[in-house]
Design a protein around this motif. Structure first.
Motif, short mmCIF file in Angstrom:
data_model
loop_
_atom_site.label_atom_id
_atom_site.label_comp_id
_atom_site.label_asym_id
_atom_site.label_seq_id
_atom_site.Cartn_x
_atom_site.Cartn_y
_atom_site.Cartn_z
N THR A 389 0.84 -1.20 0.00
CA THR A 389 0.00 0.00 0.00
C THR A 389 0.87 1.24 0.00
N SER A 390 0.27 2.37 -0.35
CA SER A 390 0.96 3.66 -0.30
C SER A 390 -0.05 4.71 0.17
N ARG A 391 0.29 5.42 1.24
CA ARG A 391 -0.59 6.45 1.81
C ARG A 391 0.19 7.72 2.08
N VAL A 392 -0.46 8.88 1.96
CA VAL A 392 0.20 10.16 2.21
C VAL A 392 -0.63 11.00 3.17
N GLU A 393 0.04 11.73 4.06
CA GLU A 393 -0.60 12.68 4.97
C GLU A 393 0.17 13.99 4.92
N ARG A 394 -0.53 15.11 5.12
CA ARG A 394 0.09 16.43 5.07
C ARG A 394 0.30 16.98 6.48
N PHE A 395 1.49 17.56 6.70
CA PHE A 395 1.83 18.17 7.98
C PHE A 395 2.38 19.57 7.71
N ASN A 396 2.46 20.38 8.78
CA ASN A 396 2.97 21.74 8.65
C ASN A 396 4.02 22.01 9.71
N THR A 397 4.88 23.00 9.43
CA THR A 397 5.89 23.38 10.41
C THR A 397 5.21 23.86 11.69
N ALA A 398 5.93 23.70 12.83
CA ALA A 398 5.30 23.91 14.13
C ALA A 398 5.57 25.29 14.73
N ALA A 439 4.23 23.50 4.20
CA ALA A 439 3.50 22.22 4.21
C ALA A 439 4.41 21.09 3.74
N ILE A 440 4.27 19.95 4.39
CA ILE A 440 5.12 18.79 4.10
C ILE A 440 4.23 17.57 3.92
N ASP A 441 4.35 16.91 2.78
CA ASP A 441 3.63 15.65 2.55
C ASP A 441 4.55 14.49 2.93
N VAL A 442 4.05 13.61 3.80
CA VAL A 442 4.80 12.41 4.19
C VAL A 442 4.05 11.20 3.65
N ARG A 443 4.72 10.49 2.75
CA ARG A 443 4.11 9.30 2.14
C ARG A 443 4.82 8.05 2.62
N PHE A 444 4.04 7.07 3.09
CA PHE A 444 4.55 5.75 3.44
C PHE A 444 4.12 4.78 2.35
N SER A 445 5.07 4.01 1.85
CA SER A 445 4.77 2.94 0.89
C SER A 445 5.33 1.65 1.47
N TYR A 446 4.46 0.67 1.67
CA TYR A 446 4.84 -0.52 2.43
C TYR A 446 4.65 -1.76 1.58
N ASP A 447 5.72 -2.56 1.46
CA ASP A 447 5.72 -3.75 0.64
C ASP A 447 5.41 -4.98 1.49
N ILE A 448 4.86 -6.03 0.87
CA ILE A 448 4.51 -7.24 1.61
C ILE A 448 5.74 -7.91 2.21
N ASN A 449 6.92 -7.63 1.65
CA ASN A 449 8.15 -8.20 2.19
C ASN A 449 8.68 -7.43 3.40
N GLY A 450 8.09 -6.26 3.69
CA GLY A 450 8.54 -5.47 4.83
C GLY A 450 9.40 -4.28 4.45
N LEU A 451 9.43 -3.93 3.18
CA LEU A 451 10.21 -2.77 2.75
C LEU A 451 9.32 -1.52 2.88
N LEU A 452 9.78 -0.55 3.68
CA LEU A 452 9.04 0.68 3.90
C LEU A 452 9.79 1.83 3.25
N GLU A 453 9.14 2.49 2.31
CA GLU A 453 9.72 3.68 1.68
C GLU A 453 9.00 4.91 2.22
N VAL A 456 9.26 12.29 1.67
CA VAL A 456 8.87 13.55 2.31
C VAL A 456 9.01 14.65 1.27
N THR A 457 7.90 15.30 0.93
CA THR A 457 7.90 16.36 -0.09
C THR A 457 7.61 17.70 0.55
N ILE A 458 8.52 18.67 0.34
CA ILE A 458 8.31 20.04 0.82
C ILE A 458 7.58 20.78 -0.31
N LEU A 459 6.33 21.15 -0.06
CA LEU A 459 5.49 21.63 -1.14
C LEU A 459 5.98 22.95 -1.74
#
Length: 559
Positions: A389-398, A439-453, A456-459
């Motif tokens: 799967t691959s999912r993305v969430e947006r965050f902002n500087t604090a 704004a910063i997009d953080v995307r997790f992409s997770y493989d069935i073998n356990g590889l996590l990519e 992080v994109t700075i918009l």
């Protein structure tokens, strides 16, 4: 002895008993041990000559030489616990390796060839650290665990073999030391895991322990006053009574106690009340995560020796509203499923049409700020998400003029990040600006073998920083990493960028422009509904929403 890497071997490394099977002639075949039994007790002992005893020979010494015998050590994988056997102290990983080596020796003697690559089953709720130690145990035993398969998934694979009609299983897997509940759908050759929940510290051993506590209380003795041998005799008597599982439930103690205790079903319910209660919570969570009701379960499958207990079966039947089945031996079905998965891996013709999907049993996320609070866990891939799967969430500087952001990755379900399992962290640089501006997009992409990519994109600068975290227990080869990376790359487009979703989005936008008044409001609701589905980034949710909207438009006559 000639090595045959093409043999499909599956191993069920259990808390109480272990088993091994091979795929031959289009079906899984169980392999007997040196004593002709398919089950090898997961017990290790050291005799007076320093010789290692495994299985039945070791189990007999749980009573005669308990101080030199270890059992149920699988429960302590991932902990610092060790076992003193003779002059040597062993870790749970090393003891598991001895069991695996014994199974390997039995299989090689039976097959007349050496084996190396195996599929090993693990509880669905095992952590990464526990899975890593299973891989280490295999390596110590001279094996390569090419795949770990979750125990309930393995059981479903064995039950789904040669099935053609659609079914939805609930696998109730209660072994000696662990408990898993898994919802699985079988459809058109797909074995699709919908959700898993469990408890790694709940199993048949707990029922035995509670019986032993009851007996000790009835004997009116202090547990600390009992010798290891006497305690072992009490536990053994309770285990024997539990396995008989008769309506006439009697615990018979030999010398030095020479006592018997007869228990009614009501008394057993009271003794086991707290343990039975613990079984219901994972079951409810699995159903909730799968978003289905008990009425939608077609079959309840019992896996694991502890499901033979009448009280356990009654509880499961009461909670699910249907009787369970165990047409395949609950103690052996997982090993059969593991061998089936090994056959799938080798693309055996008999299983070439089976496609197995699984889920990520824990949530994966980062530490973030929420309403002024730091160190809040923010899940990106939630538990029971189908992988890959691959999912993305947006965050902002604090805060103002912030130039660096720490991305700290965690696994777990707790609100505070620090209470979850830390995975890794890294820092990225961002342009200085006022709080919340970057704004910063953080995307997790997770493989069935356990590889996590992690991408992080700075918009503001459209800069992407990628970190690859190899969470596979033994690491992956460069070739496997490239293959996984290619699979994940295909997932990284947001679902709204996929052609059917683009087409429907544009159609809805056109209809909104064309229609007026009440009809425009109708289209507006469809746009909002589809946007919400797209933002879920859940393929099944999006496909379901798209089909419903297309049917609605057709019914209204909107073209």
């Amino acid at each position: 002895m000639i090595e045959n890497s093409e043999l499909a071997i599956g191993i069920d490394l259990g808390t109480t008993n272990s088993a091994i099977a091979v795929w031959r002639d289009g079906k899984p075949e169980l392999i007997p041990n040196a004593l002709g039994s398919y089950l090898t007790p997961s017990v290790v002992s050291i005799d007076e000559r320093g010789q290692v005893l495994i299985g039945d020979a070791a189990r007999s010494r749980l009573i005669t030489r308990p101080q030199e015998t270890a059992a149920a050590f699988k429960r302590f994988l991932g902990t610092e616990k060790t076992y003193q056997l003779g002059k040597t102290r062993y870790t749970p990983t090393e003891l598991c390796a001895l069991i695996l080596r014994s199974l390997k020796d039995d299989a090689e003697a039976y097959l007349g060839t050496s084996i190396k690559q195996v599929v090993i089953s693990v509880p669905a709720y095992f952590s990464d650290q526990q899975r890593k130690q299973i891989h280490q145990a295999a390596e110590l035993a001279g094996l390569i665990a090419v795949r770990l398969i979750n125990e309930p998934t393995a059981a479903c694979l064995a039950y789904s073999l040669h099935e053609t009609h659609e079914r939805r299983f609930l696998v109730f897997d209660l072994g000696g030391g662990t408990f898993d509940v898994t919802v699985v759908e079988h459809q058109d050759g797909f074995v699709d895991v919908r959700a898993s929940a469990g408890d790694n510290q709940l199993g048949g051993e707990d029922f035995t322990r509670q019986l032993a506590e009851y007996v000790i209380d009835q004997l009116k003795v202090n547990p600390s006053d009992l010798s290891l041998n006497d305690m072992a005799k009490i536990v053994s008597a309770c285990e024997t009574a539990k396995k008989q599982n008769n309506s006439d439930f009697t615990i018979s103690l030999a010398d030095p106690f020479n006592r018997s205790f007869s228990l009614t079903p009501f008394q057993l319910e009271e003794i086991w009340k707290s343990t039975l209660l613990r079984l219901s919570q994972p079951l409810r969570r699995a159903l909730s995560d799968a978003r289905i009701s008990t009425e939608e379960i077609d079959e309840l499958i019992f896996v694991g020796g502890a499901t033979r207990l009448r009280q356990v079966q009654q509880l499961a039947t009461r909670l699910i509203g249907r009787f369970g089945q165990n047409t395949l031996d609950p103690d052996l079905v997982v090993a059969m499923g593991a061998a089936t998965q090994a056959a799938c891996r080798l693309r055996d013709k008999a299983v070439e049409e089976i496609v197995l999907t699984d889920v990520c049993p824990f949530s994966l996320g980062i530490a973030a700020n929420r309403d002024g609070q730091t160190d809040v866990f923010s899940p990106i891939i939630e538990r029971n998400t189908v992988i890959p799967t691959s999912r993305v969430e947006r965050f902002n500087t604090a805060y103002d003029q912030q130039t660096k952001v720490r991305i700290a990755l965690y696994q777990g379900e707790r609100f505070w990040a620090r209470e979850n399992i830390f995975i890794s962290d890294f820092e990225i640089e961002v342009p200085a600006n006022h709080a919340g501006a970057e704004a910063i997009d953080v995307r997790f992409s997770y493989d069935i073998n356990g590889l996590l990519e992690v991408d992080v994109t700075i918009l503001s600068t459209n800069t992407t920083i990628q970190k690859v975290i190899d969470r596979t227990p033994v690491g992956m080869s460069d070739e496997d990493k490239r293959a996984s990376h290619e699979r994940l790359a295909k997932l990284k487009s947001h679902p709204r960028d996929k052609l059917p979703n683009i087409a429907l989005t544009e159609k809805l936008n056109r209809l909104y422009e064309e229609k007026l008044a009440h009809e425009r409001q109708m289209v507006e609701q469809l746009i909002l509904h589809f946007t919400q589905a797209l933002e879920s980034q859940h393929e099944q949710t999006i496909n379901h929403a798209r089909k419903n909207i297309e049917q609605q438009l057709k019914m209204w006559g909107f073209h």
